[in-house]
Motif scaffolding. Structure first.
Motif, PDB file in Angstrom:
ATOM      1  N   ALA A  68       0.845  -1.203   0.000  1.00 46.18           N
ATOM      2  CA  ALA A  68       0.000   0.000   0.000  1.00 46.18           C
ATOM      3  C   ALA A  68       0.880   1.252   0.000  1.00 46.18           C
ATOM      4  N   TYR A  69       1.970   1.225   0.754  1.00 45.65           N
ATOM      5  CA  TYR A  69       2.906   2.357   0.772  1.00 45.65           C
ATOM      6  C   TYR A  69       3.497   2.570  -0.630  1.00 45.65           C
ATOM      7  N   CYS A  70       3.878   1.478  -1.287  1.00 48.86           N
ATOM      8  CA  CYS A  70       4.428   1.581  -2.646  1.00 48.86           C
ATOM      9  C   CYS A  70       3.415   2.230  -3.591  1.00 48.86           C
ATOM     10  N   LYS A  71       2.187   1.793  -3.538  1.00 48.49           N
ATOM     11  CA  LYS A  71       1.145   2.371  -4.398  1.00 48.49           C
ATOM     12  C   LYS A  71       0.928   3.841  -4.072  1.00 48.49           C
ATOM     13  N   PHE A  72       0.942   4.175  -2.786  1.00 49.00           N
ATOM     14  CA  PHE A  72       0.734   5.561  -2.357  1.00 49.00           C
ATOM     15  C   PHE A  72       1.837   6.474  -2.887  1.00 49.00           C
ATOM     16  N   LYS A  73       3.081   5.996  -2.846  1.00 44.57           N
ATOM     17  CA  LYS A  73       4.230   6.805  -3.245  1.00 44.57           C
ATOM     18  C   LYS A  73       4.560   6.708  -4.737  1.00 44.57           C
ATOM     19  N   GLY A  74       3.938   5.757  -5.436  1.00 40.47           N
ATOM     20  CA  GLY A  74       4.263   5.559  -6.842  1.00 40.47           C
ATOM     21  C   GLY A  74       5.507   4.711  -7.031  1.00 40.47           C
ATOM     22  N   TYR A  75       5.869   3.952  -5.995  1.00 39.45           N
ATOM     23  CA  TYR A  75       7.007   3.038  -6.065  1.00 39.45           C
ATOM     24  C   TYR A  75       6.533   1.687  -6.590  1.00 39.45           C
ATOM     25  N   TYR A  88       6.423  -9.804 -16.224  1.00 38.64           N
ATOM     26  CA  TYR A  88       7.575  -9.179 -15.587  1.00 38.64           C
ATOM     27  C   TYR A  88       7.528  -7.655 -15.713  1.00 38.64           C
ATOM     28  N   PHE A  89       8.214  -7.003 -14.796  1.00 42.89           N
ATOM     29  CA  PHE A  89       8.262  -5.543 -14.695  1.00 42.89           C
ATOM     30  C   PHE A  89       8.625  -4.891 -16.032  1.00 42.89           C
ATOM     31  N   SER A  90       9.649  -5.390 -16.689  1.00 40.41           N
ATOM     32  CA  SER A  90      10.129  -4.771 -17.934  1.00 40.41           C
ATOM     33  C   SER A  90       9.086  -4.810 -19.050  1.00 40.41           C
ATOM     34  N   ASP A  91       8.197  -5.786 -19.029  1.00 37.82           N
ATOM     35  CA  ASP A  91       7.125  -5.876 -20.023  1.00 37.82           C
ATOM     36  C   ASP A  91       5.886  -5.084 -19.585  1.00 37.82           C
ATOM     37  N   TRP A  92       5.626  -5.057 -18.297  1.00 36.28           N
ATOM     38  CA  TRP A  92       4.417  -4.449 -17.751  1.00 36.28           C
ATOM     39  C   TRP A  92       4.503  -2.928 -17.655  1.00 36.28           C
ATOM     40  N   LYS A  93       5.618  -2.425 -17.141  1.00 34.88           N
ATOM     41  CA  LYS A  93       5.733  -0.995 -16.819  1.00 34.88           C
ATOM     42  C   LYS A  93       5.538  -0.066 -18.017  1.00 34.88           C
ATOM     43  N   PRO A  94       6.087  -0.362 -19.202  1.00 35.52           N
ATOM     44  CA  PRO A  94       5.854   0.550 -20.332  1.00 35.52           C
ATOM     45  C   PRO A  94       4.369   0.719 -20.688  1.00 35.52           C
ATOM     46  N   LEU A  95       3.559  -0.280 -20.396  1.00 35.04           N
ATOM     47  CA  LEU A  95       2.128  -0.206 -20.683  1.00 35.04           C
ATOM     48  C   LEU A  95       1.331   0.440 -19.552  1.00 35.04           C
ATOM     49  N   HIS A  96       1.949   0.565 -18.360  1.00 31.27           N
ATOM     50  CA  HIS A  96       1.274   1.116 -17.180  1.00 31.27           C
ATOM     51  C   HIS A  96       2.207   2.092 -16.449  1.00 31.27           C
ATOM     52  N   PRO A  97       2.656   3.145 -17.118  1.00 31.87           N
ATOM     53  CA  PRO A  97       3.678   4.024 -16.518  1.00 31.87           C
ATOM     54  C   PRO A  97       3.228   4.753 -15.251  1.00 31.87           C
ATOM     55  N   GLU A  98       1.947   4.952 -15.079  1.00 29.79           N
ATOM     56  CA  GLU A  98       1.455   5.699 -13.916  1.00 29.79           C
ATOM     57  C   GLU A  98       1.029   4.795 -12.757  1.00 29.79           C
ATOM     58  N   GLU A  99       1.159   3.475 -12.930  1.00 31.77           N
ATOM     59  CA  GLU A  99       0.732   2.534 -11.898  1.00 31.77           C
ATOM     60  C   GLU A  99       1.937   1.903 -11.215  1.00 31.77           C
ATOM     61  N   SER A 100       1.708   1.398 -10.008  1.00 29.07           N
ATOM     62  CA  SER A 100       2.757   0.698  -9.271  1.00 29.07           C
ATOM     63  C   SER A 100       2.734  -0.778  -9.623  1.00 29.07           C
ATOM     64  N   PHE A 101       3.887  -1.311  -9.938  1.00 29.97           N
ATOM     65  CA  PHE A 101       4.034  -2.743 -10.212  1.00 29.97           C
ATOM     66  C   PHE A 101       4.170  -3.459  -8.874  1.00 29.97           C
ATOM     67  N   ILE A 102       3.402  -4.525  -8.686  1.00 29.10           N
ATOM     68  CA  ILE A 102       3.489  -5.334  -7.472  1.00 29.10           C
ATOM     69  C   ILE A 102       3.888  -6.748  -7.885  1.00 29.10           C
ATOM     70  N   GLY A 103       5.169  -7.062  -7.695  1.00 31.72           N
ATOM     71  CA  GLY A 103       5.680  -8.377  -8.050  1.00 31.72           C
ATOM     72  C   GLY A 103       5.330  -9.413  -6.996  1.00 31.72           C
ATOM     73  N   SER A 104       5.513 -10.670  -7.352  1.00 33.94           N
ATOM     74  CA  SER A 104       5.181 -11.764  -6.447  1.00 33.94           C
ATOM     75  C   SER A 104       6.261 -11.934  -5.372  1.00 33.94           C
ATOM     76  N   ASP A 105       6.080 -12.929  -4.530  1.00 34.75           N
ATOM     77  CA  ASP A 105       7.000 -13.188  -3.426  1.00 34.75           C
ATOM     78  C   ASP A 105       8.409 -13.471  -3.928  1.00 34.75           C
ATOM     79  N   ASP A 106       9.384 -12.948  -3.212  1.00 37.98           N
ATOM     80  CA  ASP A 106      10.796 -13.176  -3.498  1.00 37.98           C
ATOM     81  C   ASP A 106      11.373 -13.928  -2.310  1.00 37.98           C
ATOM     82  N   LYS A 107      11.473 -15.249  -2.454  1.00 40.95           N
ATOM     83  CA  LYS A 107      11.945 -16.094  -1.358  1.00 40.95           C
ATOM     84  C   LYS A 107      13.136 -16.923  -1.817  1.00 40.95           C
ATOM     85  N   SER A 108      14.154 -16.969  -0.969  1.00 42.46           N
ATOM     86  CA  SER A 108      15.296 -17.838  -1.229  1.00 42.46           C
ATOM     87  C   SER A 108      16.032 -18.096   0.074  1.00 42.46           C
ATOM     88  N   GLY A 109      16.605 -19.264   0.191  1.00 42.44           N
ATOM     89  CA  GLY A 109      17.361 -19.618   1.381  1.00 42.44           C
ATOM     90  C   GLY A 109      16.561 -19.544   2.660  1.00 42.44           C
TER      91      GLY A 109
END
Length: 128
Positions: A68-75, A88-109
Motif C-alpha cells: 500500500a505504501y508503494c502504491k501511495f508513493k508511486g514506487y 515481468y516488470f520490464s514488459d508491464w511498466k511501459p504499458l502502465h507508466p502511472e501505476e505501481s508494479f506489485i511483483g510476487s514473493d521473493d523467497k530464497s534460502g
C-alpha cells in the motif's frame, strides 16, 4: 477519484508505518531499490513503533501495508519477480507508466525479501 484512492491507501498502511517508511525509504538513504530481508524490515519497524502492539501492523499484514505504501508513493514492489498475471516488470511498466508494479514473493534460502523500487532513484544513480 485519485484523492479517495490515496486516502484509502494511507488508512490501509497506518500512520505509524507511513512515518517509518518515509524515513526508512528516504531517497537520500540506502534502502530504496535494495533487496532487503522481510524479517529485518519488520524488526526495524517494530523498533521504531515501540513494539508490535497499538498501531495495527502485524508480522502477517506487514507485506500488504508495504505494498500500500508503494502504491501511495508511486514506487514499485519486487520488480525482479513477475506479478500475479505472471508478467515481468520490464514488459508491464511501459504499458502502465502511472501505476505501481506489485511483483510476487521473493523467497530464497528460507527467507523472504522485499524490494521497494523508485524509478526516479534508479535514474538518478544511472543517468545514462
Amino acid at each position: 477519484m485519485k484523492n479517495i484512492e490515496l486516502r484509502t491507501l494511507r488508512q490501509e498502511m497506518s500512520e505509524v508505518l507511513y512515518q517509518w517508511a518515509e524515513e526508512y525509504f528516504d531517497p537520500s538513504g540506502s534502502h530504496l531499490n535494495e533487496r532487503i530481508k522481510r524479517a529485518d524490515l519488520v524488526a526495524s519497524f517494530f523498533e521504531y513503533a515501540g513494539g508490535p502492539a497499538g498501531h495495527g501492523v502485524t508480522r502477517t499484514n506487514f507485506k500488504g501495508k508495504i505494498q500500500a505504501y508503494c502504491k501511495f508513493k508511486g514506487y514499485d514492489f519486487n520488480i525482479d519477480r513477475p506479478n500475479a498475471e505472471k508478467v515481468y516488470f520490464s514488459d508491464w511498466k511501459p504499458l502502465h507508466p502511472e501505476e505501481s508494479f506489485i511483483g510476487s514473493d521473493d523467497k530464497s534460502g528460507g527467507a523472504e525479501y522485499f524490494k521497494v523500487f523508485s524509478p526516479a532513484k534508479e535514474k538518478e544513480s544511472k543517468p545514462f
